[in-house]
Scaffold this motif. Structure first.
Motif, PDB file in Angstrom:
ATOM      1  N   VAL A 548     -56.059  36.325 -30.950  1.00  0.00           N
ATOM      2  CA  VAL A 548     -56.097  35.958 -29.539  1.00  0.00           C
ATOM      3  C   VAL A 548     -57.209  36.762 -28.877  1.00  0.00           C
ATOM      4  N   ILE A 549     -58.137  36.079 -28.230  1.00  0.00           N
ATOM      5  CA  ILE A 549     -59.239  36.731 -27.509  1.00  0.00           C
ATOM      6  C   ILE A 549     -59.196  36.247 -26.072  1.00  0.00           C
ATOM      7  N   THR A 550     -59.253  37.200 -25.145  1.00  0.00           N
ATOM      8  CA  THR A 550     -59.132  36.867 -23.722  1.00  0.00           C
ATOM      9  C   THR A 550     -60.336  37.402 -22.960  1.00  0.00           C
ATOM     10  N   LEU A 551     -60.907  36.558 -22.103  1.00  0.00           N
ATOM     11  CA  LEU A 551     -61.991  36.963 -21.201  1.00  0.00           C
ATOM     12  C   LEU A 551     -61.449  36.935 -19.773  1.00  0.00           C
ATOM     13  N   ARG A 552     -61.438  38.106 -19.128  1.00  0.00           N
ATOM     14  CA  ARG A 552     -60.949  38.209 -17.751  1.00  0.00           C
ATOM     15  C   ARG A 552     -62.091  38.627 -16.829  1.00  0.00           C
ATOM     16  N   VAL A 553     -62.108  38.071 -15.633  1.00  0.00           N
ATOM     17  CA  VAL A 553     -63.106  38.404 -14.606  1.00  0.00           C
ATOM     18  C   VAL A 553     -62.355  38.847 -13.350  1.00  0.00           C
ATOM     19  N   ARG A 554     -62.677  40.055 -12.868  1.00  0.00           N
ATOM     20  CA  ARG A 554     -62.049  40.584 -11.667  1.00  0.00           C
ATOM     21  C   ARG A 554     -63.113  40.803 -10.593  1.00  0.00           C
ATOM     22  N   ASP A 555     -62.896  40.147  -9.462  1.00  0.00           N
ATOM     23  CA  ASP A 555     -63.865  40.172  -8.355  1.00  0.00           C
ATOM     24  C   ASP A 555     -63.364  41.124  -7.262  1.00  0.00           C
ATOM     25  N   SER A 556     -64.157  42.139  -6.936  1.00  0.00           N
ATOM     26  CA  SER A 556     -63.819  43.063  -5.837  1.00  0.00           C
ATOM     27  C   SER A 556     -64.898  42.962  -4.755  1.00  0.00           C
ATOM     28  N   LEU A 557     -64.796  43.825  -3.780  1.00  0.00           N
ATOM     29  CA  LEU A 557     -65.724  43.735  -2.641  1.00  0.00           C
ATOM     30  C   LEU A 557     -67.165  43.993  -3.041  1.00  0.00           C
ATOM     31  N   ASP A 558     -67.380  45.014  -3.876  1.00  0.00           N
ATOM     32  CA  ASP A 558     -68.750  45.440  -4.193  1.00  0.00           C
ATOM     33  C   ASP A 558     -69.196  45.092  -5.608  1.00  0.00           C
ATOM     34  N   GLU A 559     -68.279  44.718  -6.490  1.00  0.00           N
ATOM     35  CA  GLU A 559     -68.669  44.535  -7.897  1.00  0.00           C
ATOM     36  C   GLU A 559     -67.743  43.523  -8.587  1.00  0.00           C
ATOM     37  N   VAL A 560     -68.189  43.068  -9.746  1.00  0.00           N
ATOM     38  CA  VAL A 560     -67.424  42.153 -10.592  1.00  0.00           C
ATOM     39  C   VAL A 560     -67.253  42.814 -11.964  1.00  0.00           C
ATOM     40  N   THR A 561     -66.015  42.894 -12.413  1.00  0.00           N
ATOM     41  CA  THR A 561     -65.731  43.550 -13.694  1.00  0.00           C
ATOM     42  C   THR A 561     -65.299  42.505 -14.715  1.00  0.00           C
ATOM     43  N   PHE A 562     -65.808  42.670 -15.935  1.00  0.00           N
ATOM     44  CA  PHE A 562     -65.513  41.745 -17.040  1.00  0.00           C
ATOM     45  C   PHE A 562     -64.743  42.501 -18.125  1.00  0.00           C
ATOM     46  N   TYR A 563     -63.700  41.849 -18.668  1.00  0.00           N
ATOM     47  CA  TYR A 563     -62.899  42.428 -19.749  1.00  0.00           C
ATOM     48  C   TYR A 563     -62.849  41.441 -20.911  1.00  0.00           C
ATOM     49  N   ILE A 564     -63.215  41.921 -22.094  1.00  0.00           N
ATOM     50  CA  ILE A 564     -63.095  41.118 -23.327  1.00  0.00           C
ATOM     51  C   ILE A 564     -62.111  41.852 -24.229  1.00  0.00           C
ATOM     52  N   SER A 565     -60.917  41.280 -24.410  1.00  0.00           N
ATOM     53  CA  SER A 565     -59.875  41.949 -25.191  1.00  0.00           C
ATOM     54  C   SER A 565     -59.448  41.077 -26.369  1.00  0.00           C
ATOM     55  N   ASP A 566     -58.976  41.755 -27.417  1.00  0.00           N
ATOM     56  CA  ASP A 566     -58.478  41.059 -28.600  1.00  0.00           C
ATOM     57  C   ASP A 566     -57.264  41.788 -29.145  1.00  0.00           C
ATOM     58  N   ASN A 567     -56.517  41.084 -30.001  1.00  0.00           N
ATOM     59  CA  ASN A 567     -55.339  41.673 -30.644  1.00  0.00           C
ATOM     60  C   ASN A 567     -55.602  41.969 -32.104  1.00  0.00           C
ATOM     61  N   GLY A 568     -56.837  42.390 -32.405  1.00  0.00           N
ATOM     62  CA  GLY A 568     -57.238  42.627 -33.788  1.00  0.00           C
ATOM     63  C   GLY A 568     -56.774  43.955 -34.343  1.00  0.00           C
ATOM     64  N   THR A 569     -57.551  44.474 -35.282  1.00  0.00           N
ATOM     65  CA  THR A 569     -57.145  45.678 -36.010  1.00  0.00           C
ATOM     66  C   THR A 569     -57.326  46.959 -35.216  1.00  0.00           C
ATOM     67  N   GLY A 570     -58.137  46.901 -34.129  1.00  0.00           N
ATOM     68  CA  GLY A 570     -58.363  48.115 -33.341  1.00  0.00           C
ATOM     69  C   GLY A 570     -59.309  49.088 -34.044  1.00  0.00           C
ATOM     70  N   MET A 571     -59.585  50.226 -33.379  1.00  0.00           N
ATOM     71  CA  MET A 571     -60.525  51.210 -33.927  1.00  0.00           C
ATOM     72  C   MET A 571     -60.022  52.621 -33.660  1.00  0.00           C
ATOM     73  N   THR A 572     -60.460  53.508 -34.515  1.00  0.00           N
ATOM     74  CA  THR A 572     -60.199  54.929 -34.281  1.00  0.00           C
ATOM     75  C   THR A 572     -61.254  55.480 -33.313  1.00  0.00           C
ATOM     76  N   GLN A 573     -61.026  56.697 -32.837  1.00  0.00           N
ATOM     77  CA  GLN A 573     -61.976  57.326 -31.912  1.00  0.00           C
ATOM     78  C   GLN A 573     -63.332  57.515 -32.567  1.00  0.00           C
ATOM     79  N   GLU A 574     -63.344  57.856 -33.832  1.00  0.00           N
ATOM     80  CA  GLU A 574     -64.599  58.069 -34.551  1.00  0.00           C
ATOM     81  C   GLU A 574     -65.403  56.779 -34.650  1.00  0.00           C
ATOM     82  N   THR A 575     -64.712  55.668 -34.910  1.00  0.00           N
ATOM     83  CA  THR A 575     -65.392  54.370 -35.014  1.00  0.00           C
ATOM     84  C   THR A 575     -65.966  53.955 -33.666  1.00  0.00           C
TER      85      THR A 575
END
Length: 625
Positions: A548-575
């Protein structure tokens, strides 16, 4: 076909009903023309004069048969036998409750024949009964090898030659044993005539059975070849299943074939298989039509019609002794035919491909199957009418498969040409693709997917080509990577890309969460698409779960934020830390490149939040000023 589709529904329905009726009428009168003539006989006191017998004609016995239920040992003087006696008009009437003795139907039957003495006579005794001995003028003339055995085998119709007599008088006594709950579908009529005519008829039946068996086997071989040449299509597989069920039904309903290839088959097993033949054939016929028109065939109706086929099986195993099953049996056969006609009528009115040809074959099978049921009451019924209908159906199926193969071949040529034109356009714009730093593996894999779909699903191949053309067109419209483009253009690129990936990876789902009104901003090109591509390659494709891959767009007064999330294997801090290191030479576009471009423009790059085995979320912000 196009002109026919404009006709009113009532006219189409009438034409469809006329086809099976016409086919049935032709088959019925053809079978009727082959019926033997009636030859009357009776009890001994009724015979007063000899009957004329044409040596070139087959006859069947009618009149009165003396039947002595539960008697298998002949009394010393039959004329003075005081046991219960009943008069039969057909051998089929022997299976009655008053003939049951223990676990078997047993009976002694007797009749007399008075015929001219100028020719030799013979008769064919049917394989309707499991064990029997026939006496002619007191001499045992024919018998089954397992008479009075604990393990009877499937019988075969015997040609019985009458001995020569001076007066043409023949006394025929037959002792019959049949296990209760066992029967086959052979005809119970005794055929009588000159020896030459009877032997010619028996030889013709045997040759016809072998030829029919050969035709079925050839059909199976043809279908197997088609199955592998047409990418193992379900339609061909279902037709093989239909052919195999007909093969079983034909073999078990033809005692000649059984005795030729399965001489020692136990009678109980043979009759059980025979009772399953027609119901399985009905199920296979419905399933084959379902494979042809899956969108029109409702599964609940299919399952209900399949369950109804239990009724003829029970009726066959009880030898029709339960009256309600005799009535319900015809209804259980009618329902599959009615369902098939209903579906084919819908397909025809909606102009589905091959619906007209398919209907011809289907109606031939229905007419032949109906004739099989009707001919039960005829002196010489047909056990091959299903086969006659199926052979016609098989020829039509071969025509349909040939047309499908030709259409498929034409589609492959068309889509191959479209693919070549797309590739040429890509090669002509190679520099633009290099500037955009596209990953070549994505292009190659997409082209391979299209090539496969050209064979298995031309419609999907066409859709995928259109998506790829749209994607390439948007890429080529980006003439400068340093400039910004409207958010709507970037979203078009994302849509074209995800349309391609949906076809390549059906187990990955794409979701979007946008504001009611999309913000009107400009942003660097090729930001969202590579991040979604990374989520596919390094996230969900490495996981065993549906992606599952989701693209979210959040509109605020001064900026627009984009989020691309997935339910994959994830990563460690080193990766995650390695993501922002400068990629090696010739390595395709990565997080480092996107992060650097965003920082150069907005002083703020990507943010990555990831948890091993749970997923990853990459975000960035575009200011509105």
């Amino acid at each position: 076909m196009h002109k026919m589709s404009k006709l009113p529904l009532s006219v189409k329905l009438s034409s469809f009903l006329a086809f099976p009726i016409l086919i049935f009428a032709v088959l019925y009168f053809a079978l009727f023309s082959f019926q033997p003539k009636e030859f009357s006989f009776g009890i001994h006191d009724d015979i007063t004069s000899e009957s004329y017998i044409d040596p070139n004609t087959l006859y069947y016995f009618t009149g009165a048969i003396e039947c002595y239920p539960k008697v298998i040992v002949p009394p010393l003087r039959f004329d003075y036998y005081d046991g219960a006696m009943k008069v039969l008009s057909s051998l089929d009437e022997i299976r009655q409750d008053d003939c049951i003795n223990g676990e078997n139907y047993i009976a002694t039957i007797r009749f007399f024949v008075d015929a001219p003495t100028d020719v030799a006579y013979s008769m064919i005794f049917p394989a309707e009964f499991c064990e029997y001995i026939i006496f002619i003028n007191g001499v045992p003339t024919a018998y089954t090898e397992t008479f009075r055995s604990e393990h009877p085998v499937y019988p075969s119709p015997q040609v019985i030659d009458f001995p020569q007599t001076e007066d043409g008088m023949y006394s025929v006594i037959i002792y019959i044993i049949t296990p209760v709950g066992a029967s086959n579908s052979s005809n119970g009529t005794i055929l009588f005539g000159s020896s030459s005519e009877i032997h010619r008829f028996a030889e013709g039946r045997q040759n016809g059975s072998i030829v029919a068996l050969a035709l079925i086997i050839v059909t199976i071989i043809f279908c197997l070849i088609q199955l592998f040449s047409m990418q193992k299509e379900k339609i061909v597989g279902s037709f093989i299943f239909l052919t195999l069920t007909l093969l079983v039904q034909f073999i078990m309903s033809d005692s000649i074939i059984i005795m030729k290839f399965f001489r020692h088959m136990p009678f109980e097993i043979g009759t059980l298989i025979a009772s399953l033949g027609i119901p399985l054939y009905m199920i296979a016929l419905m399933y084959h039509e379902y494979c042809f028109f899956p969108s029109l065939f409702r599964r609940k109706f299919f399952y209900a019609a399949c369950i109804l086929q239990i009724i003829p099986i029970i009726n066959s195993l009880t030898l029709g002794r339960v009256e309600i099953f005799n009535v319900l049996m015809y209804a259980s056969f009618f329902v599959p035919y009615a369902l098939c006609i209903f579906v084919i009528l819908q397909a025809y009115t909606k102009s589905y491909p091959y619906s007209f040809l398919f209907s011809l074959g289907l109606f031939e099978c229905i007419a032949a199957g109906t004739l099989e049921l009707v001919s039960v009451k005829m002196p010489l019924k047909t056990s091959h009418s299903y086969l006659a209908g199926f052979i016609t159906f098989a020829i039509i199926e071969m025509i349909i498969l040939a047309k499908r193969y030709a259409t498929q071949h034409d589609s492959e040529l068309f889509y191959s040409e479209e693919l070549n034109r797309t590739i040429e356009a890509m090669q002509a714009s190679e520099n633009a693709f290099l500037n955009a730093q596209m990953k070549p593996h994505f292009l190659y894999n997409t082209l391979n997917t299209i090539a496969d779909l050209c064979v298995t699903d031309p419609a999907k191949a066409k859709k995928l080509i259109e998506s790829l053309k749209e994607f390439c067109s948007l890429i080529l419209s980006i003439d400068n990577m340093d400039k910004t483009v409207p958010l709507t253009q970037e979203m078009e690129l994302v849509t074209a890309y995800t349309d391609i990936e949906k076809e390549r990876f059906p187990n990955i789902s794409f979701y979007t969460d946008f504001p009611i009104r999309m913000p009107k901003i400009d942003m660097p090109p090729l930001i969202l698409q590579p991040l979604i591509e990374n989520a596919i390659k390094h996230g969900v494709r490495k996981s065993n779960n549906p992606g599952v891959i989701t693209l979210r767009v959040r509109d605020s007064l001064d900026e627009v934020t984009f989020y691309i999330s997935d339910n994959g294997t994830g990563m460690t801090q080193e990766t995650m830390e390695k993501l922002f290191e400068q990629p090696k030479e010739n390595k395709s576009i990565g997080v480092y490149n996107i992060d650097k471009r965003l920082k150069n423009l907005y002083k703020k790059g990507l943010a990555v939040d990831s948890t091993p085995n749970l997923g990853t979320c990459v975000s960035f912000t575009i200011p509105k000023s």
